[in-house]
Design a protein around this motif. Structure first.
Motif, mmCIF file in Angstrom:
data_model
loop_
_atom_site.group_PDB
_atom_site.id
_atom_site.type_symbol
_atom_site.label_atom_id
_atom_site.label_comp_id
_atom_site.label_asym_id
_atom_site.label_seq_id
_atom_site.Cartn_x
_atom_site.Cartn_y
_atom_site.Cartn_z
ATOM 1 N N GLY A 1 -9.092 -3.503 -2.879
ATOM 2 C CA GLY A 1 -8.023 -4.819 -2.759
ATOM 3 C C GLY A 1 -7.235 -4.696 -1.563
ATOM 4 O O GLY A 1 -7.874 -6.178 -1.618
ATOM 5 N N ALA A 2 -6.742 -3.832 -0.840
ATOM 6 C CA ALA A 2 -6.330 -4.298 -0.166
ATOM 7 C C ALA A 2 -7.029 -4.814 0.796
ATOM 8 O O ALA A 2 -6.744 -6.021 1.738
ATOM 9 N N VAL B 1 0.843 -1.269 0.349
ATOM 10 C CA VAL B 1 -0.214 0.151 -0.012
ATOM 11 C C VAL B 1 1.074 1.580 0.124
ATOM 12 O O VAL B 1 0.038 2.344 -0.755
ATOM 13 N N GLY B 2 1.889 1.088 0.800
ATOM 14 C CA GLY B 2 2.626 2.053 1.148
ATOM 15 C C GLY B 2 3.118 2.442 -0.784
ATOM 16 O O GLY B 2 3.419 4.064 -1.165
ATOM 17 N N ILE C 1 -10.228 -12.009 2.448
ATOM 18 C CA ILE C 1 -9.524 -13.988 1.865
ATOM 19 C C ILE C 1 -9.336 -14.117 2.726
ATOM 20 O O ILE C 1 -9.480 -15.881 2.683
ATOM 21 N N SER C 2 -7.530 -14.145 3.095
ATOM 22 C CA SER C 2 -7.026 -14.307 4.305
ATOM 23 C C SER C 2 -7.939 -14.650 5.282
ATOM 24 O O SER C 2 -7.022 -16.101 5.646
ATOM 25 N N ASP D 1 -3.212 -9.292 -2.400
ATOM 26 C CA ASP D 1 -2.487 -8.229 -2.212
ATOM 27 C C ASP D 1 -1.937 -7.925 -4.296
ATOM 28 O O ASP D 1 -1.996 -6.685 -4.700
ATOM 29 N N TYR D 2 -0.975 -8.775 -4.560
ATOM 30 C CA TYR D 2 -0.270 -8.554 -5.442
ATOM 31 C C TYR D 2 -1.650 -8.477 -6.901
ATOM 32 O O TYR D 2 -1.150 -7.669 -7.370
ATOM 33 N N ILE D 3 -2.024 -9.108 -6.814
ATOM 34 C CA ILE D 3 -2.919 -9.489 -7.369
ATOM 35 C C ILE D 3 -3.983 -8.267 -7.663
ATOM 36 O O ILE D 3 -4.105 -7.372 -8.675
ATOM 37 N N LEU D 4 -4.697 -7.884 -6.632
ATOM 38 C CA LEU D 4 -5.649 -6.867 -6.832
ATOM 39 C C LEU D 4 -5.077 -5.275 -6.516
ATOM 40 O O LEU D 4 -6.112 -4.831 -6.567
#
Length: 459
Positions: free
Chosen positions: A197-198, A44-45, A204-205, A184-187
């Motif tokens: 997305g985050a 996110v950063g 999902i996790s 995270d990478y996908i969304l």
């Protein structure tokens, strides 16, 4: 109960082997889980911006507290469960587990509903200002949809460890962490969903972890839930609640502390100081993962042997745990002191295509945070005594001293220091409060632990 209980080995195997067997999987699980938080913050950063770190930081207190309901019921109930297993009382162990499930589901569910109803008020109360309030709300709403699953996972993980099956507890932490990093990478990066997305990656996790916990108790556990077991029993609820209150009070204090820190940093600094604390708070869990792992491994060993009245083994577990975790804490301290700049730079994008305002924010964050990181970790080598000491009283079922010692750092020392020192020293007063609180809480805990060992465990 299933036959051939693995939990019996807690009372017979050598302490150092038990501690390694319990602590290594716990440490790996905590490492992966904290890596998840680290990578989440890095993503996110770097891909949304430094204010997104501020947004996640102000959301953490409420999600952390509700998730901690499960952690509290899990640790408190598992102390009762470990001692029941140590005495061979399988029927009570099963009833304790059933009541843990019911308590966690009901309490976390009610708090999740209230958290969604009062979301606007809560986000402002947690320290969000207009510069990142909408980012925080977006993340908060999605995460709250899955928070009951998180609470049940936290509860179940501690029960798995109390059964003497730490590898499965490790898997329960690893699977969702890996899933969250992947999502995270996908969304965020590929689909460019930003804070949504985050949030969905985190949701999902939780679902992945919950699915694994359910599978374990259906296929692998010594404990088999029955309708009778999940019916709340007053005596069992009181016993669980007395010990759960220790963990819950500690976690609630952490949430209050985070809220206070966010607000104090906004008053005496700005949103980028909140982002600095967001980075530091992730590093606190990530860097200390082996120390926390030893502490988690210590709990079932001490509880089981105390229940079996094997007091010499309890003493040995205390000494061995403090020695191992102290050495690990010293190594962590050295790394933090030498490489603070390199650690902080991981969270900050150096992409020159970013807009001028974001580049300026990144530069300020990279300038401020390394010094703050050093101060927060300045007393790390001595924290083992405080962690193991407070956990010992919880493991043996002494709720009041466990509660008071658990609150010494954050509640009795750190919160007052953060209220007082910034009045004179500004933001620096926040950071220097951490090592002062560590030293004071270690002195107090060490005194009472030594007194208790001499009174109770030495014939």
């Amino acid at each position: 109960m299933a036959n051939g209980k693995r939990s019996d080995t807690l009372g017979t195997d050598p302490i150092y082997k038990l501690l390694l067997r319990q602590a290594i999987p716990a440490s790996i699980g905590i490492l992966v889980m904290s890596l998840n938080m680290i990578v989440d913050t890095i993503f996110v950063g770097r891909w949304i911006g430094p204010l997104a770190i501020s947004a996640i930081t102000v959301v953490i207190p409420v999600t952390f507290f509700i998730g901690a309901i499960g952690l509290a019921v899990g640790i408190g109930g598992s102390s009762v469960l470990s001692r029941a297993l140590g005495k061979g009382d399988d029927e009570k162990a099963l009833k304790v587990f059933g009541n843990q499930v019911t308590l966690t589901f009901l309490t976390a569910g009610i708090l999740a509903i209230l958290g969604l109803v009062f979301q606007d008020y809560l986000i402002e109360f947690f320290g969000a200002d207009e510069s990142f309030k909408e980012l925080a709300l977006t993340y908060y709403r999605i995460v709250m949809y899955g928070i009951v699953m998180l609470a049940l996972c936290m509860m179940g993980n501690n029960v798995i460890r109390a059964e003497g099956k730490p590898k499965f507890a490790m898997y329960a932490m690893m699977l969702p962490a890996i899933g969250n990093i992947f999502m995270d990478y996908i969304l965020i990066n590929i689909f460019d969903f930003g804070m949504e997305g985050a949030g969905w990656a985190t949701f999902i996790s939780y679902a992945v972890c919950f699915a694994f916990i359910v599978w374990f108790f259906v296929a692998k556990s010594e404990l088999r839930l029955t309708f009778e077991a999940i019916k709340l029993k007053r005596t069992i609820v009181n016993e669980i609640s007395g010990l759960s209150s220790v963990t819950l009070a500690r976690q609630a204090t952490v949430s209050v502390l985070t809220i206070l820190l966010n607000n104090v940093l906004i008053v005496h600094g700005d949103a980028l100081d909140v982002a600095s604390y967001g980075i530091i708070s992730r590093m606190l869990m990530f860097a200390l993962f082996p120390v926390i792992g030893v502490n988690q491994g210590f709990l079932p060993i001490a509880g089981f042997n105390y229940g079996a009245e094997k007091y010499q083994r309890v003493r040995e577990s205390i000494n061995t745990s403090i020695k191992y975790s102290g050495l690990l804490a010293l190594g962590i301290f050295i790394i933090i002191m030498i490489f603070p700049q390199e650690i902080v730079s991981i969270f900050i994008s150096n992409n020159q295509n970013l807009d001028a305002a974001t580049r300026a924010d990144n530069a300020i964050l990279l300038e401020r945070t390394p010094t703050a990181l050093r101060w927060v970790f300045a007393a790390t080598p001595i924290i083992a005594v405080q962690l193991i000491g407070a956990s010992y009283f919880q493991a043996i079922g002494k709720a009041l001293p466990a509660l008071l010692l658990s609150l010494t750092k954050q509640g009795f020392f750190l919160i007052p220091l953060i209220l007082i020192l910034p009045q004179f020293f500004g933001v620096w007063g926040v950071w220097v409060s951490f090592p002062i609180a560590d030293v004071l809480s270690t002195i107090v805990t060490g005194y009472y632990l030594n007194k208790e060992v001499r009174t109770t465990l030495i014939p």
